[in-house]
Enzyme design. Structure first.
Site, PDB file in Angstrom:
ATOM      1  CG  ASP A  98     -19.485 -86.265  43.869  1.00  0.00           C
ATOM      2  OD1 ASP A  98     -20.031 -85.793  42.907  1.00  0.00           O
ATOM      3  OD2 ASP A  98     -20.262 -86.902  44.803  1.00  0.00           O
ATOM      4  CG  ASP A 199     -22.817 -82.579  41.447  1.00  0.00           C
ATOM      5  OD1 ASP A 199     -23.619 -83.014  42.250  1.00  0.00           O
ATOM      6  OD2 ASP A 199     -22.841 -81.163  41.104  1.00  0.00           O
ATOM      7  CD  GLU A 241     -27.017 -85.246  40.421  1.00  0.00           C
ATOM      8  OE1 GLU A 241     -28.006 -85.371  41.369  1.00  0.00           O
ATOM      9  OE2 GLU A 241     -26.319 -84.491  40.085  1.00  0.00           O
ATOM     10  CG  HIS A 311     -25.487 -86.606  48.889  1.00  0.00           C
ATOM     11  ND1 HIS A 311     -25.699 -87.328  47.715  1.00  0.00           N
ATOM     12  CD2 HIS A 311     -25.367 -85.496  48.616  1.00  0.00           C
ATOM     13  CE1 HIS A 311     -25.243 -86.757  46.566  1.00  0.00           C
ATOM     14  NE2 HIS A 311     -25.302 -85.504  47.163  1.00  0.00           N
ATOM     15  CG  ASP A 312     -28.528 -84.732  46.478  1.00  0.00           C
ATOM     16  OD1 ASP A 312     -28.040 -84.036  47.601  1.00  0.00           O
ATOM     17  OD2 ASP A 312     -28.098 -84.878  45.525  1.00  0.00           O
TER      18      ASP A 312
HETATM   19  C1  NOJ Z   1     -26.233 -82.520  43.169  1.00  0.00           C
HETATM   20  C2  NOJ Z   1     -25.507 -83.180  44.444  1.00  0.00           C
HETATM   21  O1  NOJ Z   1     -25.993 -84.438  44.553  1.00  0.00           O
HETATM   22  C3  NOJ Z   1     -26.316 -82.172  45.341  1.00  0.00           C
HETATM   23  O2  NOJ Z   1     -25.882 -82.513  46.840  1.00  0.00           O
HETATM   24  C4  NOJ Z   1     -25.673 -80.754  45.217  1.00  0.00           C
HETATM   25  O3  NOJ Z   1     -26.062 -79.853  46.056  1.00  0.00           O
HETATM   26  C5  NOJ Z   1     -25.937 -80.188  43.706  1.00  0.00           C
HETATM   27  N1  NOJ Z   1     -25.732 -81.238  42.879  1.00  0.00           N
HETATM   28  C6  NOJ Z   1     -24.844 -79.146  43.570  1.00  0.00           C
HETATM   29  O4  NOJ Z   1     -23.754 -79.672  43.386  1.00  0.00           O
END
Ligand code: NOJ
Length: 537
Positions: A98, A199, A241, A311-312
């Site tokens: 990441d 990210d 992302e 994970h989000d």
């Molecule tokens: C996206 C990530 O997937 C998330 O988990 C994170 O909180 C935010 N970006 C900030 O880095």
């Protein structure tokens, strides 16, 4: 299109904190991942997307990095990381790190120095501004709070943060900062990693004073520069992302001749559920429209990721399937629907077992800063607690972050002690040990899908055609390549349904979610949520 190693492989996302605890402190770690590599090899994946393991005060579970060159204490050491890369390579698995470079932790030495003096050489690595009328410089909100600006008493200026106040945004307009980031990326490339998951990369070209955050004017220029100065000379996978990419923007990122990234990770299908905290039902025909649009637009023009969760996001089977009486059936159906398409599939840890969302008793049981901030904001605004908890039950990020369910042993076999976050009580039924040797399990179904992609050019490179576009009972499509046609048919309902289609006569069953399939001359009879992949005659 030139063939790439990541075209036919499936990726698996590891969220290290919740994967496997090898040293009995209740927190997953890098050695724990190494110990479970044979499980991942068995599943057949070729890529691990590793959520951040760098040094971090953990305001946002590692997405707030204080040292890019070091490993978080709870997760282990650099030697553990090198061992993981090497052991994964022995099993044909590459580690994609990441890359969190939109922001650093406020405890990163650059920020500490920048904050200490306006004359620091690192001051301009971040975004600072004087107060306006005694308040923040602009009225931009952050992703998780009312203002993206935090006042710094010492210097009398505000700094900018799109996420928590402990995640200060980097100033990509500063060339020295960019060079330092590229050096760091090269450090990791030299360690033999397989690439980077980037990210919120769409934010690095931001113009905060003009109200532009995503897709800023310099974004693609920075990515081309990054490519040229870091991974471009190596055969790596890079995935961005991008919540705000449409198909045209996705081509800018991923068209091979533009020398930016390998692929996008975009969320249009996820966004069909509307507002994060107030999700609404979606129609299957809308899901079809969105997937089909992306399949067609990027075919031979770029590359996409295929995923239901990470994970989000809430668990796939809870958000898009039926996690009650048809949990297994609908988990397999969702997997089939996705893994028959073009792109690189990402399985999020536990998805291959059909792991579900969780409902914990109260906000004290939750760990995620986003959910906790949202809870406090809404309480302050007078919202009912039960409504707020319902939002968290449906969409909170901790749904995906409960420990991996390895076995029916205490704590799901994740750890010998009470883990950092509760284990889902359903671990006694839903766990890896119960599924790996069961041919009919969700795990075995995933395994077959992953293997099919490795062996089928039609799955990897074929074109895509929806069948019965406006039908809400089936999600069906054909993939064709060099004279071969594969048909994917998914019953998206909890009822028996007959799919009438002349072409199925004489077809061969490649994968069936129930092993066998009831195919006759001009139709297939499908049980609730049944899904099949057929090679047409
Ligand atoms: C996206 C990530 O997937 C998330 O988990 C994170 O909180 C935010 N970006 C900030 O880095």
């Amino acid at each position: 299109m030139e063939r790439k190693w990541w075209h036919s492989l499936t990726a698996y996302q590891v969220y290290p904190r919740s994967f496997y605890d090898s040293n009995g402190d209740g927190i997953g770690d890098i050695k724990g991942i190494t110990q479970k590599l044979d499980y991942l090899k068995e599943l057949g994946i070729g890529i691990i997307w590793l959520s951040p393991v760098y040094k971090s005060p953990n305001d946002d579970n590692g997405y707030d990095i204080s040292d890019y060159y070091d490993i978080m204490d709870e997760f282990g050491t650099m030697a553990d990381m090198e061992e993981l890369i090497a052991e994964a390579a022995k099993r044909g698995i590459r580690i994609v790190m990441d890359l969190v470079v939109n922001h650093t932790s406020d405890e990163h030495k650059w920020f500490v120095d920048a904050r200490a003096s306006k004359n620091s050489r690192y001051r301009d690595y971040y975004i600072w501004a004087d107060p306006v009328n005694g308040g923040p410089p602009t009225d931009m909100p952050s992703s998780w709070s009312d203002s993206a600006w935090e006042y710094d008493k010492e210097s009398g200026q505000y700094y900018f943060h799109m996420f928590s106040v402990k995640q200060a945004d980097l100033n990509w307009e500063n060339p020295d900062m960019r060079s330092d980031i590229y050096d760091m990326m090269n450090f990791w490339i030299d360690k033999g990693i397989g690439g980077f998951r980037m990210d919120v990369i769409e934010m690095i070209g931001k113009k905060p004073f003009e109200g532009i955050i995503n897709n800023g004017p310099m974004l693609h220029e920075y990515l081309r520069e990054m490519n040229e100065r870091t991974f471009g000379a190596h055969d790596l996978l890079t995935v961005g992302e991008c919540w705000n990419a449409d198909t045209e923007i996705a081509k800018l990122y991923s068209a091979p001749e533009r020398h930016e990234l390998s692929m996008v990770f975009q969320f249009e299908h996820i966004c069909l559920k509307g507002d994060k905290w107030y999700p609404k039902p979606y129609r299957v025909r809308d899901l079809k429209r969105v997937f089909s649009k992306w399949q067609k637009a990027l075919h031979n023009k770029g590359w996409n990721s295929l995923f239901w969760c990470n994970h989000d996001l809430p668990r796939a089977v809870s958000a898009f399937g039926n996690d009650k009486e048809y949990r297994e059936e609908s988990a397999k159906m969702l997997a089939t629907l996705l893994h028959g398409m073009q792109g690189t599939p990402y399985i999020y840890q536990g998805e291959e077992l059909g792991m579900t969302n969780i409902r914990l008793g109260s906000i004290e049981d939750y760990r995620d800063i986003e959910s906790i901030n949202m809870y406090n904001d809404r309480i302050a605004k007078g919202d009912k607690e039960e409504d707020i908890m319902e939002s968290i039950y449906q969409s909170g990020r901790d749904n995906a972050r409960t420990p991996m369910q390895w076995s029916a042993e205490q704590y799901g076999g994740f750890s010998k002690v009470q883990p950092w976050i509760a284990v889902n009580e359903n671990y006694r039924e839903i766990n890896a040990a119960a599924q790996t040797n069961d041919e009919t399990s969700v795990f075995s179904h995933y395994k077959r899908l992953v293997a099919l992609r490795r062996s089928s050019d039609t799955i990897v490179y074929g074109d895509f055609r929806l069948v019965n576009e406006s039908d809400d009972d089936f999600f069906a499509y054909e993939r064709s390549y060099n004279g071969e046609t594969i048909l994917v048919v998914c019953n998206t309902t909890p009822e028996n349904r007959e799919f009438v289609y002349r072409g199925v006569a004489g077809s061969e069953l490649l994968i069936g979610s129930r092993q066998d399939a009831d195919i006759s001359d001009g139709s297939i009879k499908l049980r609730p949520y049944e899904a099949v992949i057929l090679k047409l005659a």
